[in-house]
Every structure is written in C-alpha cells, then in structure tokens.
Write a protein that holds these residues in place. Structure first.
Motif, PDB file in Angstrom:
ATOM      1  N   ILE A 381      39.983  84.697 -43.872  1.00  0.00           N
ATOM      2  CA  ILE A 381      40.484  83.372 -44.209  1.00  0.00           C
ATOM      3  C   ILE A 381      40.496  82.178 -43.398  1.00  0.00           C
ATOM      4  CG2 ILE A 381      42.981  82.310 -44.091  1.00  0.00           C
ATOM      5  CD1 ILE A 381      44.286  85.047 -44.882  1.00  0.00           C
ATOM      6  N   ALA A 382      40.040  82.355 -42.183  1.00  0.00           N
ATOM      7  CA  ALA A 382      39.483  81.409 -41.235  1.00  0.00           C
ATOM      8  C   ALA A 382      38.434  80.872 -41.701  1.00  0.00           C
ATOM      9  CB  ALA A 382      39.618  82.021 -39.830  1.00  0.00           C
ATOM     10  N   GLY A 383      37.216  81.858 -42.212  1.00  0.00           N
ATOM     11  CA  GLY A 383      36.185  81.505 -42.835  1.00  0.00           C
ATOM     12  C   GLY A 383      36.247  80.630 -44.146  1.00  0.00           C
ATOM     13  N   ILE A 384      37.235  80.968 -44.723  1.00  0.00           N
ATOM     14  CA  ILE A 384      37.294  80.145 -46.138  1.00  0.00           C
ATOM     15  C   ILE A 384      37.804  78.956 -45.751  1.00  0.00           C
ATOM     16  CG2 ILE A 384      38.825  80.114 -48.084  1.00  0.00           C
ATOM     17  CD1 ILE A 384      38.833  83.118 -48.105  1.00  0.00           C
ATOM     18  N   ARG A 385      38.880  78.694 -44.731  1.00  0.00           N
ATOM     19  CA  ARG A 385      39.363  77.217 -44.198  1.00  0.00           C
ATOM     20  C   ARG A 385      38.154  76.528 -43.779  1.00  0.00           C
ATOM     21  NH1 ARG A 385      44.351  79.992 -42.175  1.00  0.00           N
ATOM     22  NH2 ARG A 385      46.051  79.228 -43.590  1.00  0.00           N
ATOM     23  N   THR A 386      37.131  77.201 -43.157  1.00  0.00           N
ATOM     24  CA  THR A 386      36.193  76.346 -42.684  1.00  0.00           C
ATOM     25  C   THR A 386      35.240  75.896 -43.811  1.00  0.00           C
ATOM     26  OG1 THR A 386      36.142  77.619 -40.423  1.00  0.00           O
ATOM     27  CG2 THR A 386      34.234  76.474 -41.165  1.00  0.00           C
ATOM     28  N   SER A 387      34.916  76.740 -44.596  1.00  0.00           N
ATOM     29  CA  SER A 387      34.264  76.282 -45.726  1.00  0.00           C
ATOM     30  C   SER A 387      34.688  75.384 -46.775  1.00  0.00           C
ATOM     31  CB  SER A 387      33.807  77.631 -46.674  1.00  0.00           C
ATOM     32  OG  SER A 387      33.216  78.518 -45.941  1.00  0.00           O
ATOM     33  N   TYR A 388      36.024  75.182 -46.884  1.00  0.00           N
ATOM     34  CA  TYR A 388      36.578  74.230 -47.536  1.00  0.00           C
ATOM     35  C   TYR A 388      37.227  72.934 -46.696  1.00  0.00           C
ATOM     36  CZ  TYR A 388      35.631  77.220 -51.708  1.00  0.00           C
ATOM     37  OH  TYR A 388      35.075  78.122 -52.575  1.00  0.00           O
ATOM     38  N   GLY A 389      37.058  72.907 -45.481  1.00  0.00           N
ATOM     39  CA  GLY A 389      37.707  71.888 -44.791  1.00  0.00           C
ATOM     40  C   GLY A 389      39.321  71.654 -45.075  1.00  0.00           C
ATOM     41  N   ASP A 390      39.646  70.480 -44.986  1.00  0.00           N
ATOM     42  CA  ASP A 390      40.848  70.070 -45.279  1.00  0.00           C
ATOM     43  C   ASP A 390      41.261  70.135 -46.734  1.00  0.00           C
ATOM     44  OD1 ASP A 390      41.210  69.964 -42.510  1.00  0.00           O
ATOM     45  OD2 ASP A 390      40.624  67.789 -42.578  1.00  0.00           O
ATOM     46  N   ASP A 391      40.788  71.021 -47.848  1.00  0.00           N
ATOM     47  CA  ASP A 391      41.144  71.027 -48.941  1.00  0.00           C
ATOM     48  C   ASP A 391      42.796  71.221 -49.140  1.00  0.00           C
ATOM     49  OD1 ASP A 391      41.538  71.684 -51.810  1.00  0.00           O
ATOM     50  OD2 ASP A 391      39.420  71.619 -52.069  1.00  0.00           O
ATOM     51  N   VAL A 394      43.138  74.412 -51.579  1.00  0.00           N
ATOM     52  CA  VAL A 394      42.733  75.659 -50.793  1.00  0.00           C
ATOM     53  C   VAL A 394      43.868  76.261 -49.942  1.00  0.00           C
ATOM     54  CG1 VAL A 394      41.010  76.778 -49.235  1.00  0.00           C
ATOM     55  CG2 VAL A 394      40.313  75.186 -51.186  1.00  0.00           C
ATOM     56  N   GLU A 395      44.268  75.204 -49.036  1.00  0.00           N
ATOM     57  CA  GLU A 395      45.392  75.724 -48.235  1.00  0.00           C
ATOM     58  C   GLU A 395      46.453  76.316 -48.769  1.00  0.00           C
ATOM     59  OE1 GLU A 395      46.597  76.637 -44.684  1.00  0.00           O
ATOM     60  OE2 GLU A 395      44.491  75.556 -44.770  1.00  0.00           O
ATOM     61  N   GLU A 396      47.070  75.773 -49.791  1.00  0.00           N
ATOM     62  CA  GLU A 396      48.141  75.956 -50.611  1.00  0.00           C
ATOM     63  C   GLU A 396      47.996  77.196 -51.155  1.00  0.00           C
ATOM     64  OE1 GLU A 396      51.365  75.100 -51.157  1.00  0.00           O
ATOM     65  OE2 GLU A 396      50.868  73.678 -49.480  1.00  0.00           O
ATOM     66  N   ASN A 397      46.965  77.604 -51.763  1.00  0.00           N
ATOM     67  CA  ASN A 397      46.306  79.305 -52.362  1.00  0.00           C
ATOM     68  C   ASN A 397      46.374  80.208 -51.346  1.00  0.00           C
ATOM     69  OD1 ASN A 397      46.032  78.266 -54.994  1.00  0.00           O
ATOM     70  ND2 ASN A 397      43.972  77.543 -54.924  1.00  0.00           N
ATOM     71  N   LEU A 398      46.028  79.734 -50.111  1.00  0.00           N
ATOM     72  CA  LEU A 398      45.909  80.716 -48.963  1.00  0.00           C
ATOM     73  C   LEU A 398      47.270  81.271 -48.479  1.00  0.00           C
ATOM     74  CD1 LEU A 398      42.923  79.525 -47.005  1.00  0.00           C
ATOM     75  CD2 LEU A 398      43.081  81.337 -48.307  1.00  0.00           C
ATOM     76  N   LYS A 399      48.496  80.558 -49.085  1.00  0.00           N
ATOM     77  CA  LYS A 399      49.934  80.734 -48.787  1.00  0.00           C
ATOM     78  C   LYS A 399      50.521  81.946 -49.830  1.00  0.00           C
ATOM     79  CE  LYS A 399      50.903  76.703 -46.695  1.00  0.00           C
ATOM     80  NZ  LYS A 399      51.893  75.296 -46.538  1.00  0.00           N
ATOM     81  N   ARG A 400      49.510  82.072 -51.093  1.00  0.00           N
ATOM     82  CA  ARG A 400      49.965  82.796 -51.957  1.00  0.00           C
ATOM     83  C   ARG A 400      49.694  84.356 -51.955  1.00  0.00           C
ATOM     84  NH1 ARG A 400      47.010  80.031 -57.167  1.00  0.00           N
ATOM     85  NH2 ARG A 400      47.385  82.130 -57.907  1.00  0.00           N
ATOM     86  N   PRO A 401      50.731  85.008 -52.187  1.00  0.00           N
ATOM     87  CA  PRO A 401      50.580  86.683 -52.004  1.00  0.00           C
ATOM     88  C   PRO A 401      49.456  87.372 -52.781  1.00  0.00           C
ATOM     89  CG  PRO A 401      52.936  85.962 -52.282  1.00  0.00           C
ATOM     90  CD  PRO A 401      52.002  84.919 -52.491  1.00  0.00           C
ATOM     91  N   ASP A 402      49.291  86.778 -54.117  1.00  0.00           N
ATOM     92  CA  ASP A 402      48.267  87.366 -54.772  1.00  0.00           C
ATOM     93  C   ASP A 402      47.035  86.969 -54.490  1.00  0.00           C
ATOM     94  OD1 ASP A 402      48.857  84.465 -55.931  1.00  0.00           O
ATOM     95  OD2 ASP A 402      47.697  85.067 -57.524  1.00  0.00           O
ATOM     96  N   VAL A 403      46.547  85.644 -53.835  1.00  0.00           N
ATOM     97  CA  VAL A 403      45.414  85.328 -53.265  1.00  0.00           C
ATOM     98  C   VAL A 403      45.129  86.052 -51.992  1.00  0.00           C
ATOM     99  CG1 VAL A 403      44.222  83.389 -52.242  1.00  0.00           C
ATOM    100  CG2 VAL A 403      45.518  83.129 -54.131  1.00  0.00           C
ATOM    101  N   ILE A 404      46.037  86.295 -51.215  1.00  0.00           N
ATOM    102  CA  ILE A 404      45.861  87.040 -49.937  1.00  0.00           C
ATOM    103  C   ILE A 404      45.342  88.669 -50.321  1.00  0.00           C
ATOM    104  CG2 ILE A 404      47.086  88.022 -47.827  1.00  0.00           C
ATOM    105  CD1 ILE A 404      46.360  85.080 -47.808  1.00  0.00           C
ATOM    106  N   ASP A 405      46.118  89.048 -51.448  1.00  0.00           N
ATOM    107  CA  ASP A 405      45.822  90.161 -51.893  1.00  0.00           C
ATOM    108  C   ASP A 405      44.688  90.421 -52.302  1.00  0.00           C
ATOM    109  OD1 ASP A 405      46.905  93.189 -52.397  1.00  0.00           O
ATOM    110  OD2 ASP A 405      46.428  92.387 -54.429  1.00  0.00           O
TER     111      ASP A 405
END
Length: 443
Positions: A381-391, A394-405
């Motif tokens: 997840i940290a790698g995804i955040r780094t790749s997409y910066g302050d998008d 993306v940050e909202e999607n990373l809070k979704r259970p299905d995305v994390i799954d």
C-alpha cells in the motif's frame, strides 16, 4: 442491517440486504462533506458546509447517490462475514429500493468458492531453461541506439535502400478510397520492414516530386480484418528524400549515452538483456505450471459471476491495448464485424482458464498456509501511495475493504507462484540425476 440469503445454482448465493436510515447516516454525512469540497457553497470553506446546507443546495438524493457505493460495500461485507461464506470475485449488485429517509434495499449475487481438488504436486514437470545473451543481440541494440542518434540531410538524387523518404499516400481497395488509407507527410525508412511487405522496395529509385502507382497485398494478420490479405492499390508522391548518417559505435558514442566507454555500454546492455530474458523465462515457467495444474485439477462448477468478471477484465485489457495503438474498440469491433456480446462470447474459454487459475492459487494458499502478513500488505500500500503521490481518489480507494482485499490477493498470488516454482523446479532438479543414472544403467 438485516439480510436474507438464498443459494443459487453454479456455486452462487443471493443476498438481499436492508440498511436503515440510522445505519447509513454516517455514510451520508461523509458523502456530503466530500460533495462540499467539490461544490462552491457560498459562505463556507470547501468541506466545511453543514449537512443541512449541502442537502438544501444539492439535494439529498444526490448525497445518497454519492454515498451509495460506500453503503453497499460496507453492508455487503458485514453480511458475508455474518453468513460465514467464502466468496470469490466481485459481487453483482442491483439496487431494489433507494429513497432518502427510507430503508435502502439492494441485492447482491455472489460467487461462492467452489471446491478444487489439487493433483499431486510431484506430477507437475517443468524444466527451467538456461538464459543466455549473445554478442549479436547486444550488437542489435547498439544499432538501434545508433538509429536514435542518426542525422538527416536532404538529397537531390534517387532514393537508395539506406535513405528516408517523406511522401503523401493514398490507398484504394477495389478502386474505392480505403478507410484510414490517406496520409500526408508520411515518413518511410526504406531499410526497415514496413507493415505492408514490399512497400519500401517500391519507393527505392524515386526522386523528390515524382509520383508512382503500384499494388501490394496487405498481410493476412493485419488488424483491420476487412483489408487483411487483400490487394491494395497505392499512389504516392515524393515530398523529400533524406540521406541518413549514423554515429560510429565507439567510446564517444557511449559517452553521449552516459557511459564511460563502448565496453561499459555493451556490458550494461548485456546485463539488461539478460534480466529481460530471465523475466520472460520466469513468466514461461509460471504459465507452464498453471496450465498443468489446471489440466490435472478437478473443479466444481465455476460460478457464472466469476467468469463474467474475468470477461470484463479481458475486455478492458483489449480496449487499453488498442487505445495504445490508436485504435478504438468501436473500430476494432467494426473491422471484426462483431458486437460486444459476440466478442464477450469469444472470451469464454479464456475467462474460464483465468478463473480456474485464481481458484487454484487460492486453494494452494489454503492448503499450504500461505498468508499475507500485515507488513507485506502495508509495504504494498505504501508503494502504491508513493507511485500515485497525493491522488485523493487513490487515497479514498485504499480505504475500501474490497480494494484492500484485491491488493492482498495480488500479494498472495505472487507468493503462491514463488512457492510453486521453488517446489516444482527443486523436485525436478533432484529427479534429474536419478533419471540420468537410470539412463546410463540401461545403455
């Protein structure tokens, strides 16, 4: 939250879920806050307008539409956990009732994890091939790098095989202008293969302002299926003939590319080519292992939802690939003379194989206790955040259970493939000496 559950055929279940206004209130408030960040609400800073004001200015049904995805996801996962079912793939959601201040009712048809019986892992035979890079391959890359630094100079004489030409071109099929067959200032490198075999050879010998008409056959594998294999009449007018000069492959050339010497450049290219060859070999091994596992495993009925989900992924991948080459999916379907429904049907076998691969990976993980550790998930997840910066999306999607799954599943699949490769390649290498010994004893 209340729900009813009903088993369907082909390893599927239907959940009808009811969510009360009190239960979805927090999602509505969160949605209103997001809407006020995007909409200019007079007298309030972005994101700070009270719920009542957002409701008055934008409408409560708009707020509910904004909150709907979050409400559905949250309550669907709660129902799955309460029912203690193992699902696979994305659920098929349909809204049965939706009105602010009333119960929200939606239906979720979900695929249940079908039973998979794995074969004996010792029956999977895959050999790892040696990866090598020849000097010829390195030389070919050097030649391509030289082409990137070539210089052009206008010439007055006839075009030779080594030259470049700028032309205007018109193509006709059965004397009718071919769709997409007209080009202005079209650049042709006469020494390089053209997508129409023989095209460059027809231009050799022409001079500036000369015209020529000729016919060639389109390749059978051309992406525009209505033209594939057909004879095409071509008319060209030469606008410029350019002589090309290339740098020498020496230390000066290498330094222009950031390397100390030609030898250092060649070493770097060889290293990169070897890395690429090793990656391709790893991919070949993975495909071979999965193909054998699928062939030797036994599967219960594959849920239709899972197959449909894979078809959608294949369609998206095809569309993305076409767009990279400047072709729309509409044009592609027109060329094939097929509808979306027909091409989705063509995807069936591929989708079934992909679904089986996903089921196999999950079953292998379960039977061999292959799990995703929290640190592995956090690092991904940290790698995804780094790749997409302050998008923010993306940050909202990373809070979704299905995305994390989905992220966790991706990591698990990588670990399963690593486990399979190590086990199968190791057992194959151990059996090889015995095989050779037996061979010698028979001679």
């Amino acid at each position: 939250m209340q729900y009813t559950a009903k088993k369907l055929e082909k390893s599927q279940m239907e959940l009808i879920i009811t969510v009360t206004p009190a239960e979805y209130k927090h999602a509505m408030e969160h949605a209103a806050e997001h809407m006020s960040e995007r909409a200019a609400i007079k007298g309030f800073r972005p994101g700070k307008a009270p719920y009542a004001i957002v409701k008055e200015q934008l409408g409560e049904i708009k707020i509910m539409e904004e909150a709907l995805e979050h409400i559905v996801q949250e309550n669907f996962f709660q129902a799955v956990q309460k029912e203690k079912i193992e699902t696979v793939g994305a659920p098929q959601i349909s809204i049965e009732k939706m009105a602010p201040g009333n119960d929200l009712i939606f239906k979720a048809v979900v695929a249940l994890l079908p039973k998979v019986t794995l074969p004996d892992i010792n029956s999977i035979k895959v050999e790892q091939k040696t990866t090598e890079v020849s000097q010829k391959q390195v030389d070919e890359v050097v030649e391509n790098l030289k082409k990137m630094q070539r210089k052009e100079k206008t010439k007055t004489g006839s075009a030779q095989k080594e030259d470049k030409m700028v032309i205007d071109m018109d193509m006709f099929v059965d004397k009718v202008p071919m769709e997409g067959g007209q080009a202005k200032d079209y650049q042709v490198y006469l020494s390089e293969d053209h997508y129409i075999p023989g095209f460059g050879e027809q231009l050799v010998g022409l001079k500036k302002d000369e015209e020529k008409e000729f016919s060639l056959k389109f390749p059978k594998e051309h992406f525009q299926k209505q033209f594939a294999g057909k004879d095409v009449d071509i008319k060209v007018r030469v606008k410029d003939v350019l002589e090309l000069t290339y740098p020498e492959a020496d230390d000066t050339f290498a330094k222009a590319l950031g390397q100390d010497s030609l030898a250092k450049l060649q070493d770097l290219l060889k290293h990169n080519l070897l890395h690429e060859a090793e990656q391709k070999e790893e991919q070949r091994i993975e495909v071979a292992i999965l193909e054998q596992l699928i062939e030797k495993s036994q599967f219960e009925d594959i849920p239709e939802i899972l197959i449909k989900s894979e078809k959608n992924k294949i369609f998206f991948e095809l569309k993305h690939s076409l767009e990279k080459h400047g072709v729309t999916i509409e044009q592609y379907l027109k060329d094939l003379k097929k509808t979306e429904e027909e091409i989705f049907k063509d995807f069936t076998e591929q989708a079934i194989q992909r679904a089986k691969s996903a089921l196999l990976s999950r079953q292998i993980a379960m039977e061999n206790d292959i799990k995703v550790e929290k640190k592995e998930l956090d690092d991904e997840i940290a790698g995804i955040r780094t790749s997409y910066g302050d998008d923010k999306n993306v940050e909202e999607n990373l809070k979704r259970p299905d995305v994390i799954d989905t992220i966790a599943t991706t990591i698990q699949n990588r670990k399963v493939l690593k486990f399979l490769k190590e086990k199968i390649l190791d057992q194959n290498s151990k059996s090889e000496p015995q095989k050779n010994q037996n061979s010698k004893s028979q001679i």
